[in-house]
Design a protein around this motif. Structure first.
Motif, PDB file in Angstrom:
ATOM      1  N   GLY A  49      33.633   3.213   6.584  1.00 14.47           N
ATOM      2  CA  GLY A  49      33.830   1.790   6.809  1.00 14.47           C
ATOM      3  C   GLY A  49      34.828   1.527   7.920  1.00 14.47           C
ATOM      4  N   ALA A  50      35.939   2.279   7.926  1.00 12.36           N
ATOM      5  CA  ALA A  50      36.942   2.104   8.978  1.00 12.36           C
ATOM      6  C   ALA A  50      36.370   2.476  10.343  1.00 12.36           C
ATOM      7  CB  ALA A  50      38.171   2.956   8.673  1.00 12.36           C
ATOM      8  N   ASP A  51      35.543   3.508  10.385  1.00 19.17           N
ATOM      9  CA  ASP A  51      34.894   3.909  11.633  1.00 19.17           C
ATOM     10  C   ASP A  51      34.079   2.757  12.215  1.00 19.17           C
ATOM     11  OD1 ASP A  51      33.651   6.217  13.453  1.00 19.17           O
ATOM     12  OD2 ASP A  51      31.985   5.031  12.660  1.00 19.17           O
ATOM     13  N   ARG A  52      33.304   2.083  11.361  1.00 22.07           N
ATOM     14  CA  ARG A  52      32.512   0.940  11.831  1.00 22.07           C
ATOM     15  C   ARG A  52      33.427  -0.232  12.213  1.00 22.07           C
ATOM     16  NH1 ARG A  52      29.896   4.784  11.420  1.00 22.07           N
ATOM     17  NH2 ARG A  52      27.771   5.008  10.558  1.00 22.07           N
ATOM     18  N   ALA A  99      30.350  -3.631   4.290  1.00 18.66           N
ATOM     19  CA  ALA A  99      28.928  -3.286   4.321  1.00 18.66           C
ATOM     20  C   ALA A  99      28.718  -1.805   4.580  1.00 18.66           C
ATOM     21  CB  ALA A  99      28.230  -4.113   5.394  1.00 18.66           C
ATOM     22  N   ALA A 100      29.501  -1.222   5.496  1.00 18.91           N
ATOM     23  CA  ALA A 100      29.343   0.199   5.819  1.00 18.91           C
ATOM     24  C   ALA A 100      29.810   1.092   4.680  1.00 18.91           C
ATOM     25  CB  ALA A 100      30.115   0.525   7.097  1.00 18.91           C
ATOM     26  N   SER A 101      30.919   0.735   4.033  1.00 13.26           N
ATOM     27  CA  SER A 101      31.461   1.594   2.977  1.00 13.26           C
ATOM     28  C   SER A 101      30.579   1.600   1.735  1.00 13.26           C
ATOM     29  CB  SER A 101      32.882   1.148   2.614  1.00 13.26           C
ATOM     30  OG  SER A 101      32.896  -0.183   2.158  1.00 13.26           O
ATOM     31  N   LYS A 102      29.869   0.510   1.475  1.00 17.82           N
ATOM     32  CA  LYS A 102      28.997   0.460   0.295  1.00 17.82           C
ATOM     33  C   LYS A 102      27.862   1.466   0.387  1.00 17.82           C
ATOM     34  CE  LYS A 102      29.804  -4.387  -0.928  1.00 17.82           C
ATOM     35  NZ  LYS A 102      29.214  -5.750  -0.973  1.00 17.82           N
ATOM     36  N   GLY A 123      42.825 -13.741  15.579  1.00 11.65           N
ATOM     37  CA  GLY A 123      43.198 -12.710  14.626  1.00 11.65           C
ATOM     38  C   GLY A 123      42.548 -12.907  13.275  1.00 11.65           C
ATOM     39  N   ALA A 124      42.552 -14.149  12.772  1.00 14.84           N
ATOM     40  CA  ALA A 124      41.975 -14.425  11.458  1.00 14.84           C
ATOM     41  C   ALA A 124      40.463 -14.208  11.453  1.00 14.84           C
ATOM     42  CB  ALA A 124      42.307 -15.860  11.040  1.00 14.84           C
ATOM     43  N   LEU A 125      39.784 -14.781  12.446  1.00 10.75           N
ATOM     44  CA  LEU A 125      38.331 -14.630  12.498  1.00 10.75           C
ATOM     45  C   LEU A 125      37.927 -13.183  12.765  1.00 10.75           C
ATOM     46  CD1 LEU A 125      37.282 -17.820  14.528  1.00 10.75           C
ATOM     47  CD2 LEU A 125      37.438 -17.525  12.058  1.00 10.75           C
ATOM     48  N   GLY A 126      38.616 -12.557  13.707  1.00 12.18           N
ATOM     49  CA  GLY A 126      38.272 -11.174  14.041  1.00 12.18           C
ATOM     50  C   GLY A 126      38.456 -10.242  12.875  1.00 12.18           C
ATOM     51  N   LEU A 127      39.585 -10.363  12.172  1.00 13.48           N
ATOM     52  CA  LEU A 127      39.840  -9.480  11.039  1.00 13.48           C
ATOM     53  C   LEU A 127      38.836  -9.714   9.927  1.00 13.48           C
ATOM     54  CD1 LEU A 127      41.588  -7.283   9.817  1.00 13.48           C
ATOM     55  CD2 LEU A 127      43.155  -9.066   8.999  1.00 13.48           C
ATOM     56  N   ALA A 128      38.458 -10.979   9.698  1.00 14.32           N
ATOM     57  CA  ALA A 128      37.462 -11.260   8.666  1.00 14.32           C
ATOM     58  C   ALA A 128      36.121 -10.608   8.998  1.00 14.32           C
ATOM     59  CB  ALA A 128      37.292 -12.767   8.502  1.00 14.32           C
ATOM     60  N   VAL A 129      35.714 -10.679  10.277  1.00 13.52           N
ATOM     61  CA  VAL A 129      34.463 -10.021  10.691  1.00 13.52           C
ATOM     62  C   VAL A 129      34.563  -8.507  10.494  1.00 13.52           C
ATOM     63  CG1 VAL A 129      32.981  -9.507  12.664  1.00 13.52           C
ATOM     64  CG2 VAL A 129      33.817 -11.840  12.305  1.00 13.52           C
ATOM     65  N   LEU A 130      35.709  -7.924  10.885  1.00 14.57           N
ATOM     66  CA  LEU A 130      35.876  -6.476  10.763  1.00 14.57           C
ATOM     67  C   LEU A 130      35.858  -6.037   9.297  1.00 14.57           C
ATOM     68  CD1 LEU A 130      38.659  -5.814  13.439  1.00 14.57           C
ATOM     69  CD2 LEU A 130      36.184  -5.613  13.686  1.00 14.57           C
ATOM     70  N   VAL A 131      36.474  -6.817   8.417  1.00 17.32           N
ATOM     71  CA  VAL A 131      36.473  -6.474   7.000  1.00 17.32           C
ATOM     72  C   VAL A 131      35.063  -6.575   6.430  1.00 17.32           C
ATOM     73  CG1 VAL A 131      37.283  -7.228   4.727  1.00 17.32           C
ATOM     74  CG2 VAL A 131      38.894  -7.070   6.620  1.00 17.32           C
ATOM     75  N   THR A 132      34.289  -7.554   6.894  1.00 15.86           N
ATOM     76  CA  THR A 132      32.904  -7.675   6.455  1.00 15.86           C
ATOM     77  C   THR A 132      32.093  -6.456   6.880  1.00 15.86           C
ATOM     78  OG1 THR A 132      33.029 -10.091   6.621  1.00 15.86           O
ATOM     79  CG2 THR A 132      30.837  -9.113   6.554  1.00 15.86           C
ATOM     80  N   VAL A 133      32.264  -6.034   8.137  1.00 17.12           N
ATOM     81  CA  VAL A 133      31.581  -4.830   8.629  1.00 17.12           C
ATOM     82  C   VAL A 133      32.019  -3.610   7.827  1.00 17.12           C
ATOM     83  CG1 VAL A 133      31.362  -3.274  10.605  1.00 17.12           C
ATOM     84  CG2 VAL A 133      31.258  -5.755  10.942  1.00 17.12           C
ATOM     85  N   PHE A 134      33.328  -3.506   7.573  1.00 14.19           N
ATOM     86  CA  PHE A 134      33.867  -2.403   6.780  1.00 14.19           C
ATOM     87  C   PHE A 134      33.228  -2.353   5.393  1.00 14.19           C
ATOM     88  CE2 PHE A 134      36.849  -1.319   3.391  1.00 14.19           C
ATOM     89  CZ  PHE A 134      37.195  -0.015   3.713  1.00 14.19           C
ATOM     90  N   THR A 141      37.589   6.029  16.174  1.00 11.41           N
ATOM     91  CA  THR A 141      36.357   6.189  15.388  1.00 11.41           C
ATOM     92  C   THR A 141      36.087   7.653  15.047  1.00 11.41           C
ATOM     93  OG1 THR A 141      34.927   6.373  17.358  1.00 11.41           O
ATOM     94  CG2 THR A 141      35.335   4.156  16.491  1.00 11.41           C
ATOM     95  N   GLN A 142      36.845   8.577  15.634  1.00 10.50           N
ATOM     96  CA  GLN A 142      36.647   9.999  15.371  1.00 10.50           C
ATOM     97  C   GLN A 142      37.495  10.510  14.210  1.00 10.50           C
ATOM     98  OE1 GLN A 142      34.172  11.489  17.209  1.00 10.50           O
ATOM     99  NE2 GLN A 142      34.021   9.353  17.889  1.00 10.50           N
ATOM    100  N   LEU A 143      38.272   9.641  13.563  1.00  5.10           N
ATOM    101  CA  LEU A 143      39.086  10.076  12.426  1.00  5.10           C
ATOM    102  C   LEU A 143      38.206  10.532  11.265  1.00  5.10           C
ATOM    103  CD1 LEU A 143      41.872   7.307  12.363  1.00  5.10           C
ATOM    104  CD2 LEU A 143      42.051   9.642  13.252  1.00  5.10           C
ATOM    105  N   SER A 144      38.693  11.543  10.541  1.00  4.40           N
ATOM    106  CA  SER A 144      37.952  12.080   9.404  1.00  4.40           C
ATOM    107  C   SER A 144      38.931  12.516   8.319  1.00  4.40           C
ATOM    108  CB  SER A 144      37.101  13.281   9.845  1.00  4.40           C
ATOM    109  OG  SER A 144      37.949  14.376  10.201  1.00  4.40           O
ATOM    110  N   GLN A 145      38.399  13.055   7.232  1.00  2.00           N
ATOM    111  CA  GLN A 145      39.244  13.493   6.120  1.00  2.00           C
ATOM    112  C   GLN A 145      40.126  14.679   6.500  1.00  2.00           C
ATOM    113  OE1 GLN A 145      35.574  13.355   3.434  1.00  2.00           O
ATOM    114  NE2 GLN A 145      37.209  13.081   1.934  1.00  2.00           N
ATOM    115  N   THR A 146      39.766  15.399   7.546  1.00  2.93           N
ATOM    116  CA  THR A 146      40.552  16.553   7.976  1.00  2.93           C
ATOM    117  C   THR A 146      41.503  16.223   9.133  1.00  2.93           C
ATOM    118  OG1 THR A 146      38.782  17.252   9.500  1.00  2.93           O
ATOM    119  CG2 THR A 146      38.730  18.143   7.250  1.00  2.93           C
TER     120      THR A 146
END
Length: 506
Positions: free
Chosen positions: A465-468, A443-446, A430-441, A373-378
């Motif tokens: 979005g990836a951080d969330r 919402a956060a990226s918007k 895997g399918a359910l978890g990834l779908a939830v993570l993409v939904t969170v991604f 979660t600490q990844l950034s553009q740098t």
């Protein structure tokens, strides 16, 4: 590990008692059908199934261009496989009981290999999606038989612990290796080779399995078609609901209908299984709290773990500007760490508290996700490398004792159903978890699209979005840590039977 190549395993009857091997099974086992060759065929098959789960990801952009997929339709290249694989696993497990595990395994591996060949020659998106769905059907028939045959060939103790260690190594190694192989095949050959690569592997497994797999007793009973239909369509509806929510939102009518249908069908499934004479999933498997908790922990573990390559692959290519090949090889440390840790886990669980190994491994994976979660553009690759190693180390350590806890104490007549449920947790999780993570991604990226230029805004939104997404995945694994620490127990209290036998043997 020494294996008696001259002995033949007992086969299981529908009443749970053990029969002596039939003359046909004895002839098939001797002199060629030794447990070592059987294990080699099983783990090679597992490797192929796991490769196919991840190898397609890096080839998706090329598939989209070649077959004119839209952005939303492209997701079905993965979803068509996951839906049929996860939804039909319980039926595949039951088919192994009634038709015989050897027959079911050979049928599944044949279908999977043929579907891979068709997919490689696909000239339209519908042809490719149909091939991916058929691959899922083949995988659903094959996968439950793999663990069930390992349980049959290797009794609880040192031998099964070692076999599960190897099974774990190829499971995780295949998932990571698929990303590397996908990058190599896509960049050096064509996207079609991510499908074609299964053909020679499948043929080799088919030939070896035909020669060495023992015949297993066929249980008396009938196919529970009502249970199969309600469970398959119910699981598929839930998976579809989460996938649709990721693109259309939670308030979408189609999303709501999918969840309602899933709940109704799965409720009907439970009612059916309580009354069925030959249930597709014996509900007695859930009577043990530790085993049920192990199933749930597996679902949460895979749900959180699949988010890592999904987001990290995009980060490497879109933020660090890696090529497909470079992005694939960037996951090499993960592959090495998870394989090494799984082998270490198989050796130490008899000397160390098995629950501690499981809990500690899940905690390490949680820490790795929190670090991401600490990844950034740098950020640079060094910022990816260390959490990747930590994540892989934890996953490898946890998988062996978690697998053993899921299968501990299962009666021979329930071996296929138990292994089928374990694989359902993996695929559906895997399918359910990834779908939830993409939904969170999403919402956060918007809400994070800020920056001086459109490119900077896009990159900033992706990182937020990836951080969330990483944070949510870490919460999944944290819940699995709690289950392992407080609810998953072994028959002996501190160590499971497999671990205890390992300690005695050493």
């Amino acid at each position: 590990m020494s294996i008696d190549h001259t002995s033949t395993p007992p086969t299981d009857r529908s009443d749970g008692a053990l029969d002596a091997p039939t003359p046909k099974a004895r002839r098939r086992l001797l002199p060629h059908g030794n447990p070592g060759l059987v294990l080699a065929a099983m783990v090679t098959c597992q490797l192929m199934l796991q490769l196919d789960t991840s190898i397609v990801n890096i080839a998706l952009p090329d598939m989209r261009t070649a077959l004119h997929f839209s952005a939303s339709d492209l997701s079905w290249v993965i979803n068509a496989y996951v839906l049929t694989f996860g939804g039909l696993l319980l039926l595949g497990a039951r088919a192994g009981d009634i038709l015989g595990r050897r027959r079911t395994f050979l049928l599944g591996i044949t279908l999977f290999t043929l579907a891979s060949l068709v997919g490689g020659f696909a000239t339209s998106r519908w042809m490719l999606l149909a091939a991916r769905a058929l691959q899922g059907v083949g995988g659903a028939l094959t996968s439950p038989a793999v663990l069930a045959l390992i349980m049959t060939m290797f009794p609880e103790g040192r031998e099964r612990a070692r076999a599960l260690g190897l099974f774990t190594a190829v499971s995780f190694g295949g998932m990571a290796g698929g990303l590397i192989a996908g990058g190599m095949l896509t960049q050096w050959a064509s996207w079609r080779w991510v499908m074609f690569v299964n053909v020679p592997i499948g043929l080799a497994v088919l030939i070896v399995a035909w020669a060495v797999l023992p015949e297993t007793a066929r249980q008396r009973g009938r196919f529970d078609l009502t249970g199969a239909l309600t469970s398959t369509v119910g699981v598929a509806a839930l998976v579809y609901g989460f996938i649709r929510a990721a693109s259309s939102g939670w308030a979408d009518a189609g999303t709501e209908l999918a969840f309602i249908a899933g709940v109704v069908l799965l409720s009907g499934f439970i009612i059916t299984e309580r009354r069925a004479r030959s249930p597709i999933t014996p509900l007695r498997l859930f009577a043990d709290r530790s085993r049920s908790s192990a199933y749930l922990a597996r679902l949460l573990q895979i749900g959180g773990m699949l988010g890592m390559p999904f987001f990290l692959t995009q980060f490497l290519q879109n933020v660090l500007h890696y090529s497909a090949l470079q992005a694939g090889f960037a996951f090499m440390p993960f592959a090495v760490s998870v394989v090494t840790a799984s082998q270490l886990s198989a050796r130490i669980v008899g000397r160390v508290n098995a629950r501690a190994v499981m809990t500690g491994g899940l905690a390490l994976s949680t820490a790795g996700l929190l670090w991401l979660t600490q990844l950034s553009q740098t950020s640079n690759y060094n910022d990816v490398l260390w959490p990747l190693l930590l994540f892989g180390l934890g996953g490898g350590l946890a998988f062996v004792p978690l697998t053993a806890a899921s299968l501990a104490g299962v009666e021979p007549r329930d071996a296929s159903a138990a292994s089928g449920l374990f694989n359902v947790m993996q695929q559906v999780g895997g399918a359910l978890g990834l779908a939830v993570l993409v939904t969170v991604f999403g919402a956060a990226s918007k809400h994070a699209a800020t920056g001086a230029t459109p490119a900077q805004r896009t990159t900033h939104a992706f990182i937020i979005g990836a951080d969330r997404g990483f944070l949510t995945a870490a919460l999944f694994l944290a819940a699995a840590v709690l289950l392992a620490a407080f609810l998953i127990r072994t028959p002996a209290g501190d160590t499971d039977s497999d671990a205890t036998e390992v300690a005695r043997a050493d």
